[in-house]
Scaffold this active site. Structure first.
Site, short mmCIF file in Angstrom:
data_model
loop_
_atom_site.label_atom_id
_atom_site.label_comp_id
_atom_site.label_asym_id
_atom_site.label_seq_id
_atom_site.Cartn_x
_atom_site.Cartn_y
_atom_site.Cartn_z
N GLY A 188 0.80 -1.23 0.00
CA GLY A 188 0.00 0.00 0.00
C GLY A 188 0.82 1.27 0.00
N SER A 189 2.01 1.24 -0.60
CA SER A 189 2.78 2.50 -0.64
C SER A 189 2.08 3.51 -1.56
CB SER A 189 4.22 2.25 -1.06
OG SER A 189 4.29 1.89 -2.41
N ILE A 192 -7.56 -10.48 -11.00
CA ILE A 192 -8.13 -10.18 -12.31
C ILE A 192 -9.62 -9.96 -12.11
CG2 ILE A 192 -8.66 -11.14 -14.59
CD1 ILE A 192 -5.90 -12.50 -14.47
N LEU A 193 -10.13 -8.86 -12.64
CA LEU A 193 -11.53 -8.51 -12.39
C LEU A 193 -12.42 -9.01 -13.53
CD1 LEU A 193 -10.58 -4.94 -11.24
CD2 LEU A 193 -11.51 -6.75 -9.77
N ASN A 210 -6.17 2.22 -12.64
CA ASN A 210 -5.13 1.30 -12.16
C ASN A 210 -3.77 1.94 -12.40
OD1 ASN A 210 -4.01 -1.23 -11.26
ND2 ASN A 210 -3.55 -1.72 -13.40
N HIS A 217 0.25 0.74 -13.21
CA HIS A 217 1.01 -0.43 -13.65
C HIS A 217 2.48 -0.03 -13.76
CE1 HIS A 217 1.64 -4.30 -15.51
NE2 HIS A 217 2.43 -3.69 -16.39
N SER A 224 2.60 3.69 -15.44
CA SER A 224 1.45 4.22 -16.18
C SER A 224 0.19 4.16 -15.32
CB SER A 224 1.16 3.35 -17.42
OG SER A 224 2.32 3.12 -18.18
N ASP A 226 -4.50 -4.66 -18.21
CA ASP A 226 -3.45 -3.63 -18.38
C ASP A 226 -3.57 -2.92 -19.73
OD1 ASP A 226 -2.40 -4.31 -15.88
OD2 ASP A 226 -1.06 -5.81 -16.74
C1 GRF Z 1 2.87 -1.17 -7.71
O1 GRF Z 1 4.10 -1.46 -8.31
C2 GRF Z 1 1.82 -0.97 -8.74
O2 GRF Z 1 2.30 -0.42 -9.93
C3 GRF Z 1 1.33 -2.37 -8.98
O3 GRF Z 1 1.36 -2.98 -7.72
C4 GRF Z 1 2.35 -2.35 -6.92
C5 GRF Z 1 1.70 -1.93 -5.63
O4 GRF Z 1 2.65 -1.43 -4.71
N1 GRF Z 1 0.03 -2.36 -9.59
P1 GRF Z 1 2.15 -0.80 -3.33
O5 GRF Z 1 1.33 -1.86 -2.61
O6 GRF Z 1 1.35 0.41 -3.64
O7 GRF Z 1 3.41 -0.48 -2.59
#
Ligand code: GRF
Length: 214
Positions: free
Chosen positions: A13-14, A93-94, A108, A110, A137, A146
């Site tokens: 969750g960063s 996957i949704l 999202n 990515h 992105s 994606d």
């Molecule tokens: C990130 O690299 C994001 O691009 C991908 O999942 C990761 C999540 O990282 N979809 P965090 O949990 O937000 O640290």
């Protein structure tokens, strides 16, 4: 008018933290109403609790298939009347029904310069491909994994001595910059999904989205 946001996570969750921090600015209309995780041990749940945000765990293993899980997820999300649903490391996957339900209000992030390197292990794959640039992105979510219209990309150079870990760490820093930016645009009514793709301030964005070079 505040913009109700629900964030879905599975892990650290960063990105969620970056969004929480950006919502403390008075001029940001985004309000994170809830954080939902499919994993009870996701550290992001603690981040949300520390910020006083409602949390919920919906473990996909307790449901009989993807459709049943996604139906329960929709119910949990819609309880918060979201204007925007943000996928922040949500490792599921949704189903098409879920994506359709949130069409135009589901985004999202990515860790690659889409459309390059969809899927997992993007940093390693960028190195192996000899890419000179890499990045991250933000995109609207459509049924193609994606694959939805791009909103914003951060581009950074791949350095001669990069490892997948170093590259991941620099990309992550940029994620924390572009995701709050995109959410803020949406919350302010500047960003929307038009029939032809993502629109910012009433103008179509280029296929790459808004590009930020670092
Ligand atoms: C990130 O690299 C994001 O691009 C991908 O999942 C990761 C999540 O990282 N979809 P965090 O949990 O937000 O640290």
């Amino acid at each position: 008018m505040p913009c109700n946001v629900v964030v879905l996570i599975s892990g650290s969750g960063s990105n969620l933290q970056a969004l929480i921090d950006s919502c403390t600015h008075d001029d940001n209309p985004a309000r994170i109403r809830a954080v939902i995780s499919n994993r009870a041990d996701a550290y992001g749940l603690q981040r949300a609790q520390q910020a006083g945000i409602a949390t919920r765990v919906l473990d996909h293993k307790h449901y009989d298939g993807r459709e049943a899980f996604d139906a329960a997820l929709i119910e949990a999300i819609d309880a918060h009347q979201p204007d925007l649903v943000v996928l922040a490391g949500f490792m599921r996957i949704l189903s098409p029904g879920f994506v359709k339900h949130y069409s135009g209000r589901l985004i999202n992030i990515h860790p690659s310069l889409l459309p390059r390197h969809k899927g997992l292990h993007t940093h390693q794959r960028a190195l192996e491909a000899g890419d000179t640039e890499h990045g991250c992105s933000v995109h609207f979510v459509t049924e193609e994994l994606d694959g939805g219209p791009l909103v914003v990309q951060a581009v950074l150079p791949v350095l001669a001595d990069d490892t997948a870990e170093r590259l991941a760490s620099r990309v992550h820093q940029q994620e924390h910059r572009i995701y709050p930016l995109a959410v803020r645009w949406f919350a302010a009514g500047r960003l929307r999904l038009g029939a032809q793709g993502a629109m910012l301030d009433g103008q179509p964005l280029p296929a790459s989205g808004h590009v930020i070079r670092t």
